[in-house]
Design a protein around this motif. Structure first.
Motif, short mmCIF file in Angstrom:
data_model
loop_
_atom_site.label_atom_id
_atom_site.label_comp_id
_atom_site.label_asym_id
_atom_site.label_seq_id
_atom_site.Cartn_x
_atom_site.Cartn_y
_atom_site.Cartn_z
N PHE A 137 0.81 -1.22 0.00
CA PHE A 137 0.00 0.00 0.00
C PHE A 137 0.84 1.27 0.00
O PHE A 137 0.38 2.33 -0.44
CB PHE A 137 -0.99 0.00 1.18
CG PHE A 137 -0.37 0.25 2.53
CD1 PHE A 137 -0.10 1.55 2.96
CD2 PHE A 137 -0.09 -0.80 3.38
CE1 PHE A 137 0.46 1.77 4.21
CE2 PHE A 137 0.46 -0.58 4.64
CZ PHE A 137 0.75 0.72 5.04
N ALA A 138 2.07 1.19 0.46
CA ALA A 138 2.92 2.38 0.52
C ALA A 138 3.49 2.75 -0.85
O ALA A 138 3.94 3.88 -1.04
CB ALA A 138 4.05 2.18 1.52
N GLU A 139 3.50 1.80 -1.80
CA GLU A 139 4.15 2.04 -3.09
C GLU A 139 3.23 1.81 -4.29
O GLU A 139 3.50 2.30 -5.38
CB GLU A 139 5.36 1.10 -3.23
CG GLU A 139 6.26 0.99 -2.02
CD GLU A 139 7.10 2.23 -1.78
OE1 GLU A 139 7.10 3.13 -2.65
OE2 GLU A 139 7.74 2.32 -0.71
N ASP A 140 2.15 1.08 -4.11
CA ASP A 140 1.32 0.56 -5.21
C ASP A 140 0.16 1.52 -5.50
O ASP A 140 -0.79 1.62 -4.72
CB ASP A 140 0.80 -0.82 -4.80
CG ASP A 140 0.07 -1.54 -5.92
OD1 ASP A 140 -0.45 -0.88 -6.83
OD2 ASP A 140 0.02 -2.78 -5.87
N LEU A 141 0.21 2.19 -6.65
CA LEU A 141 -0.81 3.19 -6.99
C LEU A 141 -2.19 2.56 -7.16
O LEU A 141 -3.21 3.15 -6.79
CB LEU A 141 -0.41 3.93 -8.26
CG LEU A 141 0.91 4.70 -8.24
CD1 LEU A 141 1.13 5.40 -9.58
CD2 LEU A 141 0.91 5.72 -7.11
N GLN A 142 -2.25 1.38 -7.76
CA GLN A 142 -3.54 0.73 -7.98
C GLN A 142 -4.16 0.28 -6.67
O GLN A 142 -5.36 0.43 -6.44
CB GLN A 142 -3.36 -0.45 -8.94
CG GLN A 142 -2.97 0.01 -10.35
CD GLN A 142 -2.54 -1.13 -11.24
OE1 GLN A 142 -2.12 -2.18 -10.78
NE2 GLN A 142 -2.62 -0.92 -12.55
N LEU A 143 -3.33 -0.27 -5.78
CA LEU A 143 -3.83 -0.65 -4.46
C LEU A 143 -4.27 0.57 -3.68
O LEU A 143 -5.29 0.53 -2.97
CB LEU A 143 -2.74 -1.41 -3.70
CG LEU A 143 -3.07 -1.86 -2.28
CD1 LEU A 143 -4.32 -2.72 -2.26
CD2 LEU A 143 -1.89 -2.62 -1.66
N GLN A 144 -3.56 1.67 -3.80
CA GLN A 144 -3.96 2.90 -3.12
C GLN A 144 -5.34 3.36 -3.59
O GLN A 144 -6.17 3.79 -2.80
CB GLN A 144 -2.92 3.99 -3.37
CG GLN A 144 -1.60 3.74 -2.65
CD GLN A 144 -0.54 4.79 -2.97
OE1 GLN A 144 -0.81 5.76 -3.68
NE2 GLN A 144 0.67 4.58 -2.48
N ALA A 145 -5.59 3.24 -4.90
CA ALA A 145 -6.91 3.63 -5.43
C ALA A 145 -8.01 2.74 -4.87
O ALA A 145 -9.12 3.21 -4.58
CB ALA A 145 -6.89 3.56 -6.96
N ALA A 146 -7.72 1.45 -4.71
CA ALA A 146 -8.71 0.53 -4.15
C ALA A 146 -9.01 0.88 -2.69
O ALA A 146 -10.17 0.84 -2.26
CB ALA A 146 -8.19 -0.90 -4.26
N ILE A 147 -7.97 1.19 -1.94
CA ILE A 147 -8.17 1.57 -0.54
C ILE A 147 -9.02 2.84 -0.45
O ILE A 147 -9.95 2.93 0.35
CB ILE A 147 -6.80 1.78 0.15
CG1 ILE A 147 -6.06 0.45 0.25
CG2 ILE A 147 -6.98 2.41 1.52
CD1 ILE A 147 -4.61 0.58 0.69
N GLU A 148 -8.70 3.83 -1.26
CA GLU A 148 -9.47 5.07 -1.26
C GLU A 148 -10.93 4.81 -1.61
O GLU A 148 -11.84 5.41 -1.02
CB GLU A 148 -8.86 6.06 -2.25
CG GLU A 148 -7.55 6.67 -1.80
CD GLU A 148 -7.06 7.76 -2.73
OE1 GLU A 148 -7.57 8.89 -2.62
OE2 GLU A 148 -6.18 7.48 -3.56
N ASN A 149 -11.17 3.92 -2.56
CA ASN A 149 -12.54 3.59 -2.97
C ASN A 149 -13.33 2.99 -1.80
O ASN A 149 -14.49 3.35 -1.56
CB ASN A 149 -12.51 2.62 -4.15
CG ASN A 149 -13.89 2.22 -4.60
OD1 ASN A 149 -14.36 1.13 -4.28
ND2 ASN A 149 -14.55 3.08 -5.36
N ILE A 150 -12.70 2.08 -1.07
CA ILE A 150 -13.37 1.45 0.06
C ILE A 150 -13.59 2.46 1.19
O ILE A 150 -14.68 2.52 1.80
CB ILE A 150 -12.57 0.23 0.55
CG1 ILE A 150 -12.74 -0.91 -0.45
CG2 ILE A 150 -13.00 -0.20 1.95
CD1 ILE A 150 -11.95 -2.15 -0.14
#
Length: 859
Positions: free
Chosen positions: A773-786
């Motif tokens: 989560f600290a480096e992955d832009l796609q995972l960051q977007a998923a976290i923000e969505n949730i």
């Protein structure tokens, strides 16, 4: 389209002008203006004619716009068509220009827009995108008659609108109408159908969900609307339940009955045609079996002979290899997923699919640095880890057999064996005397009891905010059970015993078993829902439905990560969850593999036979062979044919299969389009090259190994989250200076954290998911969505606030507005990059170092 004035009108002098023609209609219009006949314009010349004509057309259109205010939509269309039909070719350009000008006016009402848009469609050089955007405004009217007309109008224009942004914007308005629960049912269905024709993949999916809700209604009228809507946009048999509903409707009188009978007749005609073609192909195949094949085989024999006689390496070409290549060529010519498996290839394929074997439980390879057989990571549930083996341990001897210089496959064979048996390993570690590699001592021995190893397909992590991340690498047997177990464990790790959201990471997951895909979907969907349906040329369609109630409650937000390597079973799960609106898809468009392959044993060839001691219906490497057909002492599989026999369709009937033409060009893009598109992080070539150089030196790995014992607890925290702060690593500045690199401190921090996480995995006894989560832009977007669905923000969670990257244009704007000192640093970094690139292209190291030193002094 070219407008033509009717010949009868041209022949008569009784109606000398357009005003007169319009006055002959049943609706009133003023004829006070003196308008010359529009096909000739004899009273004017050149520019004067254009100016006068424009004013007169404007007056006439204004009168018509006044007249239509009392008409309904059908009458407006009729009037618009009649007016457009009276305009001659010579006058068309002026007429079109006036209509375009009026369509651009902001003060138009809904009826005005429908009238002018219809008139303009009959002209030349039509800007369909502009007209569609204008007509979409009518969708906001409170007059259901006009909204219905606008919906039909837009749906009919779908093929003419090529601009993707326009299609998306228009579909957005249509979808809002379709999803409005307070809206008229007929309008909602019509809007859903039009959205399906115009929208992108997520919009189409949402529109089909609306139709599905109608089809599932207990109200027979609503069910009829849903079935007829689906029948209009896709083949009847593509969506479960549509054909049954049409059969019911076909028994009824009226318009719906006539439509249903027409759709069913179309379906039966298609089926009859396909059945006839299949029978003809089978008859043709039987005829060829009786006559042509021997001659064809003779040509293959001739080709083998030519190759072996005349090819440069023909003397080394084995007949068996050439035949296998011929078989492979036949299958690959059909589609890119059909293929031929040699016995060796099938053995590896079968093992990867089942993901079980008897052995020690470790990922291994020959270390590229020293060529020694090395554990790259233990399987943390396996006996090797329980016996104390860890990452980077080197196996230099197995029992009394040295591994140095041996092939990897041969070493692995010796590690594998019957569960419960012992294997004696000699382990060398980097802090030991190098002479012990060739002459290991008794104190280097580790005895491991082999076990039945299941290769983990799932990695999990509880993220800040009690969000569960589950990464599925492949749809091997038992994948659904593994995911359920991971989710249960994650729930127990939360503060309140419940996950606030789930992220299912299917990136780089190329698929696997179809039934496992259905079982994974079962974890998120209610019982009885269609997950996927297969269709075949030779077999009955199969429908896979969920068998149990959902494991994850319906109020728990779910996001699915996909990329261009997510294929097959990954697309089934992603597509099903998207179709039902159960998950948000985030990342990149998926691969587009919508076909199903079966493995067929080569006719007239058999596997070797064995004693199935554990009765798992598959041959384990330690089980005794009872029949060895070729007498080589090894268990051999017969060759297999992986043949495409079916295609699948998602719950809403869509196929995601990528279609190619004979030359390999893409005909249909296929794949799943994410609801939120996010590109993976990209780095410049020079930066990647330098990162690889630093990693290849192993300096960072050695640094972590040296520092680890005294900083274990701190390293555990950094492995989870380092807040993008290099200063949290003990002695970072000294390490950075020793690298003499053009990379930034943050670049090195990123590489160092990879090594820290690699080492921390062993101490915590579980692998990190690839997504960080600290480096992955796609995972960051998923976290923000949730978090957004839960009514919170990344700013509320320190780990996210301190690490998430700005993916918006605002970040670029802030960079442009940076103070001069910051820009200077950026310029120095860029200059360093150019030096590194020049050095790679031939600049001497001495000269490059000199330039770097100058830059450092200037900075």
């Amino acid at each position: 389209m070219i407008r033509r004035v009717h010949p009868a009108l041209l022949a008569t002098a009784a109606i000398p002008c357009l005003a007169g023609l319009l006055a002959a209609s049943t609706s009133p219009i003023s004829t006070s203006a003196s308008v010359p006949f529009l096909t000739g314009l004899p009273a004017y010349q050149d520019g004067a004619a254009s100016a006068a004509s424009s004013q007169e057309v404007t007056d006439i259109l204004d009168e018509r716009l006044t007249a239509i205010q009392g008409m309904d939509a059908a009458a407006i269309w009729s009037e618009a068509s009649r007016v457009a039909g009276l305009v001659g070719d010579e006058f068309g350009a002026t007429f079109d220009a006036v209509v375009d000008e009026k369509l651009g006016q902001k003060s138009l009402g809904a009826k005005d827009i429908l009238f002018l848009a219809t008139v303009r469609l009959t002209g030349e050089n039509v800007d369909h995108a502009k007209i569609a955007m204008r007509v979409s405004e009518v969708l906001k009217s409170k007059d259901a008659d006009l909204v219905g007309a606008a919906t039909e109008f837009l749906g009919s224009m779908a093929r003419e609108i090529s601009d993707r942004d326009t299609r998306k914007d228009v579909a957005k308005e249509l979808l809002a109408s379709a999803e409005n629960p307070e809206g008229d049912a007929k309008l909602r269905v019509a809007a859903a159908v039009a959205t399906n024709k115009l929208g992108n993949s997520p919009q189409i999916t949402a529109a089909r969900r609306v139709l599905r809700s109608f089809l599932a209604s207990s109200d027979p009228n609503l069910r009829a609307m849903g079935a007829l809507g689906f029948a209009e946009i896709s083949p009847v048999e593509d969506v479960d339940g549509v054909e049954d509903e049409l059969d019911r409707l076909a028994e009824l009188p009226g318009e719906n009955g006539r439509l249903a009978r027409a759709y069913l007749e179309q379906l039966r005609s298609t089926r009859f045609f396909e059945s006839t073609m299949r029978r003809l192909r089978e008859d043709d195949s039987e005829r060829r079996l009786g006559s042509d094949i021997p001659q064809d085989l003779e040509r293959i024999e001739t080709m083998i002979d030519v190759i072996q006689k005349y090819h440069l390496d023909g003397s080394e070409a084995k007949r068996s290899d050439l035949l296998e290549a011929a078989l492979q060529g036949m299958l690959s010519s059909l589609d890119r997923h059909s293929s031929f498996f040699t016995p060796e290839e099938y053995e590896k394929f079968e093992q990867n699919l089942e993901a079980e074997y008897g052995g020690i439980g470790a990922y291994v390879q020959n270390d590229p640095d020293d060529g020694i057989f090395t554990i790259t990571r233990p399987i943390y549930s396996g006996p090797a880890y329980e016996a104390g083996l860890s990452t980077d341990d080197k196996i230099v001897r197995i029992d009394d057999w040295p591994t140095i210089g041996e092939e990897t496959d041969e070493i692995i064979k010796r590690l594998k064996g019957k569960p419960g048996t012992d294997v004696k390993l000699y382990i060398w570690r980097r802090d030991m005397d190098p002479t012990l590699i060739d002459r290991p001592t008794e104190d280097m021995i580790t005895v491991i009891k082999r076990a039945q190893i299941s290769i983990p397909s799932v990695h999990r992590e509880l993220l800040p905010g009690d969000i569960g991340l589950v990464e599925l690498q492949s749809f091997t047997r038992g994948a659904a059970i593994d995911i359920a177990s991971a989710l249960r464990d994650l729930e127990q790790e939360t503060k309140g015993g419940k996950l606030n959201g789930v992220i299912l990471d299917l990136r780089n997951n190329t698929g696997g078993l179809l039934d496992e895909a259905a079982k994974v979907s079962d974890l998120f969907l209610p019982k009885g829902e269609v997950v996927v349906r297969t269709e075949s040329r030779i077999a009955e369609s199969k429908v896979f439905k969920t068998q149990l109630d959902e494991f994850i409650p319906s109020d728990t937000p779910v996001a699915v990560l996909i990329n261009r390597f997510s294929a097959s079973a990954s697309e089934i799960v992603s597509g099903a969850l998207q179709d039902y609106g159960r998950a948000t898809l985030i990342g990149q468009r998926s691969f587009g593999k919508g076909s199903v392959q079966n493995l067929l044993r080569m006719p007239n060839e058999n596997d070797d036979e064995y004693i199935d001691e554990n009765r798992n219906h598959r041959r384990d490497n330690w089980e005794n062979i009872t029949r060895d057909w070729d007498g080589d002492g090894e268990f051999d599989f017969a060759p297999r044919i992986k043949l495409t026999i079916e295609r699948y369709r998602l719950p809403l009937g869509r196929s995601i299969h990528r279609e190619l033409d004979e030359e390999g060009n893409i005909k249909s893009l296929g794949g799943l389009s994410p609801d939120i598109e996010v590109e993976a992080r990209r780095r410049e070539t020079w930066r990647l090259r330098e990162m690889r150089r630093i990693q290849d030196t192993r300096v960072l790995r050695k640094w972590v190994l040296e520092k680890f014992e005294g900083n274990q607890e701190e390293f555990k925290k950094l492995a989870f989250c380092d807040f993008d702060n290099p200063d949290l690593y003990p002695g970072f500045d000294e390490l950075y200076d020793s690298l003499d690199t053009t990379l930034t401190r943050d670049d090195v921090r990123f590489l160092l954290r990879i090594e820290v996480r690699r080492r921390v995995q062993d101490t915590r006894g579980s692998a990190f998911p690839l997504g960080d989560f600290a480096e992955d832009l796609q995972l960051q977007a998923a976290i923000e969505n949730i978090l957004e669905k839960k009514g919170t923000s990344i700013q509320d969670i320190p780990e996210y606030a301190g690490t998430f990257d700005d993916r918006t244009p605002l970040g670029d704007a802030m960079a442009e507005a940076a103070p001069p000192a910051r820009r200077s640093a950026d310029e120095v970094e860029r200059a360093m990059a150019l030096i590194a690139a020049a050095e790679a292209d031939g600049l001497s190291k001495a000269r490059a170092d000199e330039l770097r030193e100058i830059l450092k002094q200037k900075n």
